[in-house]
Design an enzyme around this catalytic site. Structure first.
Site, PDB file in Angstrom:
ATOM      1  N   GLY A 141      23.610  18.496  34.333  1.00 16.40           N
ATOM      2  CA  GLY A 141      22.830  18.023  35.458  1.00 16.40           C
ATOM      3  C   GLY A 141      22.621  19.109  36.495  1.00 16.40           C
ATOM      4  O   GLY A 141      21.670  19.890  36.422  1.00 16.40           O
TER       5      GLY A 141
ATOM      6  N   HIS B 166      17.853   3.292  29.844  1.00 16.42           N
ATOM      7  CA  HIS B 166      18.945   3.476  30.802  1.00 16.42           C
ATOM      8  C   HIS B 166      19.772   2.192  30.853  1.00 16.42           C
ATOM      9  O   HIS B 166      19.355   1.183  31.411  1.00 16.42           O
ATOM     10  CB  HIS B 166      18.378   3.798  32.177  1.00 16.42           C
ATOM     11  CG  HIS B 166      19.376   4.420  33.119  1.00 16.42           C
ATOM     12  ND1 HIS B 166      20.717   4.483  32.847  1.00 16.42           N
ATOM     13  CD2 HIS B 166      19.213   5.015  34.335  1.00 16.42           C
ATOM     14  CE1 HIS B 166      21.346   5.080  33.842  1.00 16.42           C
ATOM     15  NE2 HIS B 166      20.442   5.417  34.759  1.00 16.42           N
TER      16      HIS B 166
ATOM     17  N   TYR C 201      22.814  -0.015  36.979  1.00 21.69           N
ATOM     18  CA  TYR C 201      21.482  -0.608  37.047  1.00 21.69           C
ATOM     19  C   TYR C 201      21.411  -1.835  36.136  1.00 21.69           C
ATOM     20  O   TYR C 201      22.420  -2.271  35.582  1.00 21.69           O
ATOM     21  CB  TYR C 201      20.437   0.458  36.758  1.00 21.69           C
ATOM     22  CG  TYR C 201      20.520   1.597  37.754  1.00 21.69           C
ATOM     23  CD1 TYR C 201      20.334   1.365  39.121  1.00 21.69           C
ATOM     24  CD2 TYR C 201      20.853   2.886  37.346  1.00 21.69           C
ATOM     25  CE1 TYR C 201      20.454   2.385  40.047  1.00 21.69           C
ATOM     26  CE2 TYR C 201      20.972   3.913  38.279  1.00 21.69           C
ATOM     27  CZ  TYR C 201      20.778   3.655  39.622  1.00 21.69           C
ATOM     28  OH  TYR C 201      20.910   4.668  40.555  1.00 21.69           O
TER      29      TYR C 201
ATOM     30  N   ARG D 184      21.479   5.362  27.180  1.00 19.66           N
ATOM     31  CA  ARG D 184      22.424   5.961  28.129  1.00 19.66           C
ATOM     32  C   ARG D 184      23.479   4.926  28.500  1.00 19.66           C
ATOM     33  O   ARG D 184      23.142   3.797  28.909  1.00 19.66           O
ATOM     34  CB  ARG D 184      21.669   6.408  29.367  1.00 19.66           C
ATOM     35  CG  ARG D 184      22.518   6.786  30.578  1.00 19.66           C
ATOM     36  CD  ARG D 184      23.039   8.188  30.500  1.00 19.66           C
ATOM     37  NE  ARG D 184      23.346   8.688  31.846  1.00 19.66           N
ATOM     38  CZ  ARG D 184      23.912   9.848  32.089  1.00 19.66           C
ATOM     39  NH1 ARG D 184      24.226  10.653  31.093  1.00 19.66           N
ATOM     40  NH2 ARG D 184      24.156  10.243  33.322  1.00 19.66           N
TER      41      ARG D 184
ATOM     42  N   THR E  80      17.498  11.962  39.376  1.00 17.25           N
ATOM     43  CA  THR E  80      16.559  11.491  40.396  1.00 17.25           C
ATOM     44  C   THR E  80      16.406  12.559  41.470  1.00 17.25           C
ATOM     45  O   THR E  80      17.393  13.051  42.015  1.00 17.25           O
ATOM     46  CB  THR E  80      17.059  10.178  41.007  1.00 17.25           C
ATOM     47  OG1 THR E  80      17.028   9.169  40.002  1.00 17.25           O
ATOM     48  CG2 THR E  80      16.202   9.749  42.187  1.00 17.25           C
TER      49      THR E  80
ATOM     50  N   ASN F  74      27.572   2.591  42.261  1.00 21.43           N
ATOM     51  CA  ASN F  74      26.817   1.361  42.494  1.00 21.43           C
ATOM     52  C   ASN F  74      27.673   0.111  42.357  1.00 21.43           C
ATOM     53  O   ASN F  74      27.219  -0.933  41.877  1.00 21.43           O
ATOM     54  CB  ASN F  74      25.584   1.281  41.577  1.00 21.43           C
ATOM     55  CG  ASN F  74      24.448   2.165  42.059  1.00 21.43           C
ATOM     56  OD1 ASN F  74      24.288   2.374  43.252  1.00 21.43           O
ATOM     57  ND2 ASN F  74      23.662   2.691  41.129  1.00 21.43           N
TER      58      ASN F  74
ATOM     59  N   GLN G  63      13.398   8.564  30.637  1.00 23.00           N
ATOM     60  CA  GLN G  63      14.432   7.544  30.793  1.00 23.00           C
ATOM     61  C   GLN G  63      13.818   6.312  31.460  1.00 23.00           C
ATOM     62  O   GLN G  63      13.361   6.371  32.604  1.00 23.00           O
ATOM     63  CB  GLN G  63      15.594   8.074  31.644  1.00 23.00           C
ATOM     64  CG  GLN G  63      16.765   7.097  31.711  1.00 23.00           C
ATOM     65  CD  GLN G  63      17.856   7.564  32.647  1.00 23.00           C
ATOM     66  OE1 GLN G  63      17.659   7.596  33.865  1.00 23.00           O
ATOM     67  NE2 GLN G  63      19.008   7.928  32.101  1.00 23.00           N
TER      68      GLN G  63
ATOM     69  N   ASN H  32      25.084   3.466  34.900  1.00 23.52           N
ATOM     70  CA  ASN H  32      25.070   3.785  36.335  1.00 23.52           C
ATOM     71  C   ASN H  32      24.851   2.593  37.257  1.00 23.52           C
ATOM     72  O   ASN H  32      24.360   2.746  38.369  1.00 23.52           O
ATOM     73  CB  ASN H  32      24.025   4.868  36.622  1.00 23.52           C
ATOM     74  CG  ASN H  32      24.482   6.237  36.173  1.00 23.52           C
ATOM     75  OD1 ASN H  32      25.580   6.390  35.643  1.00 23.52           O
ATOM     76  ND2 ASN H  32      23.642   7.234  36.361  1.00 23.52           N
TER      77      ASN H  32
END
Length: 369
Positions: free
Chosen positions: A313, A174, A179, A226, A26, A234, A99, A177
Site C-alpha cells: 500500500g 470488497h 464495509y 478481499r 482510497t 470501522n 475493487q 474493512n
C-alpha cells in the site's frame, strides 16, 4: 529454484510481470459525482510497473457511497473516465482490477441524500464518518430487509458489467474493512436471525450471492475477493476469526477465483493474533498477502509459499517506481500522511522516480496530464 518476488506470474490467463500488487487505497481524488479526473489517470499510469494494480474502492451505487470524492462505477460517465484510465495503464504495460464496494453502515445521511445508511443489523458503529462538512458521528443504520438483498446483489452485478466496458482486466469484490459484505460476515456486526445471520454459512450467504452474480459477468479466474479477518477498523469484531475465516476460505476454494486477497492482522493495532499460514493452506487458489510487508518479508513469504503475490500500500503510494527500487535495493521515499485524502497533486502524482544514478527526479505529471 526458489520463487522470487520479481518473477513473472500467471494469474489465470493474465501474465503478470512480477508478483508485486499495488493494493487498493482510497485517495479521495475523484470528483463529487464519482467520476475520474485526469489526475487519477496520471497517478495510476505512474504505477503501472506493478504486476497488478487493484484500483481503489469503487462504489457500486449511490447507496454504496461512504466517503467524499470517491470513484463510482454505476453510470456511463463513470465508465468513460475509467476507460481512459485503464487504457493508460495498459499502454504502460500494466494490468488493473477494480475493487467493487458498498460501504453499508460506514456512511452518513449527508452522503446519501438524507437517507440512513444500511447494514445487516441496526447497530451504530463507533467513530465518525468523513463528510463534505467534515467529520460527523456515525448514525444508527437501517437494517436491510431480506427483500432488499437481491437489489444489493444486482448493484454488484451491474458494476461488474460496467467494469468490462471500462476496460478493466478483472474485479475484486470488497468483503473486508468493515464495509457491507464484511458487516454480514462477522458476528460482531451481524445479529440477524434470518437466513443471512447466525451461522457462518448464513453470514456468508450475501458474499456467495454477490460472487455468483459477478461471476455471471466475468470468468471466475478474473474475479478476486478481499478479506480482513481480524481488522478492527470501522468498529468491527468477530468472536472466532480463525475458525470463521477458515470456513469462508474453504467455501471459496472450489470457485476457481482469481485470488483471495487477505489483510493479515489489524490495521489499527498493527498486530496479528491468528494463524494466517493455516488460513492460506485451507484455500486452494492464489493468495495475495497484505499489511505492512517490506521487501524482506515479501520475498520470504513468496519463497516459502505463504503467499503467491504480495500487495503493497503506502510504499506504492510514495514510490511510483517501487518495483525498480525494490529490485535494485534503492532507498524509498517516505509518504506524507497529511496529503493522503486532501485532493490535488501534492503527495499524489508528484512523488519522485529514482533516476538510477543515486539521485531522484520529480515526475513531470501535472493536474492536467
Amino acid at each position: 529454484m526458489p520463487l522470487d518476488l520479481f518473477e513473472p506470474f500467471a494469474l489465470g490467463d493474465l501474465k503478470l510481470a512480477n508478483r508485486m500488487v499495488m493494493a487498493p487505497m482510497t485517495r479521495n481524488r475523484a470528483d463529487a459525482d464519482g467520476c475520474i479526473p485526469e489526475l487519477m489517470v496520471a497517478y495510476y499510469r505512474q504505477r503501472a510497473t506493478a504486476g497488478l494494480i487493484v484500483a481503489e474502492s469503487t462504489t457500486v451505487s449511490p447507496q454504496a457511497v461512504g466517503y467524499p470524492f470517491t470513484p463510482g462505477l454505476h453510470t456511463d460517465a463513470h465508465v468513460t473516465g475509467w476507460r481512459h484510465l485503464t487504457e493508460a495503464v495498459h499502454a504502460a504495460g500494466g494490468h488493473i482490477f477494480v475493487q467493487l464496494q458498498h460501504c453499508g453502515r460506514i456512511s452518513h445521511p449527508s452522503l446519501l441524500d438524507g437517507q440512513a445508511p444500511v447494514a445487516p443489523s441496526a447497530m451504530q458503529p463507533a467513530g465518525q464518518a468523513a463528510t463534505y462538512a467534515g467529520p460527523q458521528d456515525f448514525v444508527t443504520p437501517r437494517e436491510l430487509g431480506r427483500d432488499e438483498l437481491p437489489g444489493i446483489v444486482a448493484q454488484f452485478r451491474h458494476a461488474a458489467e460496467l467494469a468490462k466496458h471500462a476496460g478493466f482486466d478483472g474485479v475484486e469484490v470488497h468483503a473486508g474493512n468493515g464495509y457491507l459484505i464484511d458487516q454480514f460476515l462477522r458476528d460482531g456486526s451481524n445479529h440477524r436471525s434470518d437466513a443471512y445471520g447466525g451461522s457462518a454459512a448464513n453470514r456468508m450467504r450475501l458474499l456467495n450471492e454477490v460472487l455468483d452474480a459477478v461471476c455471471a459477468e466475468w470468468p471466475a479466474e478474473r474475479v478476486g475477493v478481499r478479506l480482513t479477518p481480524e481488522n478492527s477498523f470501522n468498529s468491527m469484531s468477530d468472536s472466532d476469526p480463525q475458525a470463521h475465516f477458515a470456513y469462508f476460505l474453504g467455501q471459496l476454494s472450489p470457485r476457481g477465483l482469481a485470488y483471495a486477497h487477505i489483510l493479515e492482522g489489524d490495521m489499527m493495532t498493527k498486530t496479528a493474533s491468528i494463524d494466517y499460514r493455516a488460513l492460506r493452506t485451507g484455500f486452494a487458489g492464489v493468495c495475495i498477502a497484505n499489511n505492512g510487508y517490506d521487501l524482506a518479508r515479501a520475498r520470504a513469504a513468496v519463497h516459502t509459499g505463504k503467499a503467491d503475490l504480495i500487495a503493497f500500500g503506502t510504499p506504492f503510494l510514495a514510490n511510483p517506481d517501487l518495483v525498480h527500487r525494490y529490485r535494485e535495493n534503492l532507498p524509498l521515499t517516505a509518504a506524507d500522511p497529511t496529503t493522503f485524502y486532501v485532493g490535488g497533486k501534492a503527495g499524489y502524482t508528484d512523488y519522485p522516480f529514482h533516476r538510477g544514478d543515486g539521485a531522484e527526479t520529480r515526475h513531470l505529471a501535472t493536474a492536467t496530464e
